[in-house]
Design a protein around this motif. Structure first.
Motif, PDB file in Angstrom:
ATOM      1  N   SER A 159       0.914  -1.133   0.010  1.00 39.92           N
ATOM      2  CA  SER A 159      -0.053   0.076  -0.056  1.00 39.92           C
ATOM      3  C   SER A 159       0.763   1.192   0.174  1.00 39.92           C
ATOM      4  O   SER A 159       0.340   2.168  -0.344  1.00 39.92           O
ATOM      5  CB  SER A 159      -0.921  -0.096   1.197  1.00 39.92           C
ATOM      6  N   TYR A 160       2.145   1.131   0.166  1.00 39.81           N
ATOM      7  CA  TYR A 160       3.221   1.997   0.262  1.00 39.81           C
ATOM      8  C   TYR A 160       3.404   2.625  -1.094  1.00 39.81           C
ATOM      9  O   TYR A 160       4.051   3.712  -1.195  1.00 39.81           O
ATOM     10  CB  TYR A 160       4.243   1.884   1.340  1.00 39.81           C
ATOM     11  N   ALA A 161       3.423   1.851  -2.117  1.00 37.68           N
ATOM     12  CA  ALA A 161       3.984   1.969  -3.262  1.00 37.68           C
ATOM     13  C   ALA A 161       3.564   2.877  -4.041  1.00 37.68           C
ATOM     14  O   ALA A 161       4.233   3.644  -4.545  1.00 37.68           O
ATOM     15  CB  ALA A 161       3.889   0.411  -4.125  1.00 37.68           C
ATOM     16  N   PRO A 162       2.042   3.141  -4.094  1.00 40.11           N
ATOM     17  CA  PRO A 162       1.623   4.570  -4.598  1.00 40.11           C
ATOM     18  C   PRO A 162       1.982   5.702  -4.092  1.00 40.11           C
ATOM     19  O   PRO A 162       2.343   6.803  -4.620  1.00 40.11           O
ATOM     20  CB  PRO A 162       0.190   4.224  -4.602  1.00 40.11           C
ATOM     21  N   VAL A 163       2.335   5.638  -2.762  1.00 44.49           N
ATOM     22  CA  VAL A 163       2.898   6.796  -2.150  1.00 44.49           C
ATOM     23  C   VAL A 163       4.289   7.264  -2.700  1.00 44.49           C
ATOM     24  O   VAL A 163       4.512   8.320  -3.058  1.00 44.49           O
ATOM     25  CB  VAL A 163       2.707   6.681  -0.553  1.00 44.49           C
ATOM     26  N   LEU A 164       5.094   6.249  -2.648  1.00 42.97           N
ATOM     27  CA  LEU A 164       6.317   6.369  -3.155  1.00 42.97           C
ATOM     28  C   LEU A 164       6.292   6.681  -4.784  1.00 42.97           C
ATOM     29  O   LEU A 164       7.182   7.619  -5.118  1.00 42.97           O
ATOM     30  CB  LEU A 164       7.079   5.101  -3.068  1.00 42.97           C
ATOM     31  N   VAL A 165       5.562   6.228  -5.369  1.00 43.89           N
ATOM     32  CA  VAL A 165       5.314   6.747  -7.005  1.00 43.89           C
ATOM     33  C   VAL A 165       4.990   8.122  -6.807  1.00 43.89           C
ATOM     34  O   VAL A 165       5.665   9.040  -7.625  1.00 43.89           O
ATOM     35  CB  VAL A 165       4.660   5.811  -7.565  1.00 43.89           C
TER      36      VAL A 165
END
Length: 120
Positions: free
Chosen positions: A10-16
């Motif tokens: 769930s953190y991947a979109p934040v990082l992107v």
């Protein structure tokens, strides 16, 4: 503290969203001609809305998320003005950034409330 695999993703979109924000804010040129007047304000609004939206959906603590991005908005304009020769700092971009943050938070709130309602 360990985080389960599904939550980690769930953190991947934040990082992107944050990487996209940094690329657009700190690239040496402004990206060429705008397709319509004040297009850059729409871009600023979007690139600050997305990290807030995804961070809140990932259930990151909202106070640090909002605080860090609210500080980043004027700092990014100062850095553009001082360090990037083909860029300029614009106070109205900071306003667009803050509006985007509010929209991202509102959208995340609606999405999370909808998720809670659907569980019942």
């Amino acid at each position: 503290m360990t985080v389960d695999r599904s939550r980690r993703w769930s953190y991947a979109p934040v990082l992107v969203a944050v990487v996209l924000q940094f690329v657009l804010l700190y690239s040496p040129s402004g990206g060429g001609a705008s397709p319509f007047p004040n297009f850059d304000k729409l871009v600023h609004c979007s690139i600050f809305a997305l990290p807030v939206f995804f961070a809140l959906l990932a259930r990151l603590p909202w106070v640090p998320v909002i605080a860090v991005l609210a500080l980043h908005a004027p700092v990014s304009e100062l850095l553009q003005w001082a360090l990037l020769p083909h860029r300029s700092g614009d106070p109205w971009d900071v306003v667009a950034d803050l509006v985007g943050m509010a929209l991202g938070a509102a959208a995340a709130h609606l999405a999370l409330n909808r998720e809670q309602t659907e569980r019942w």
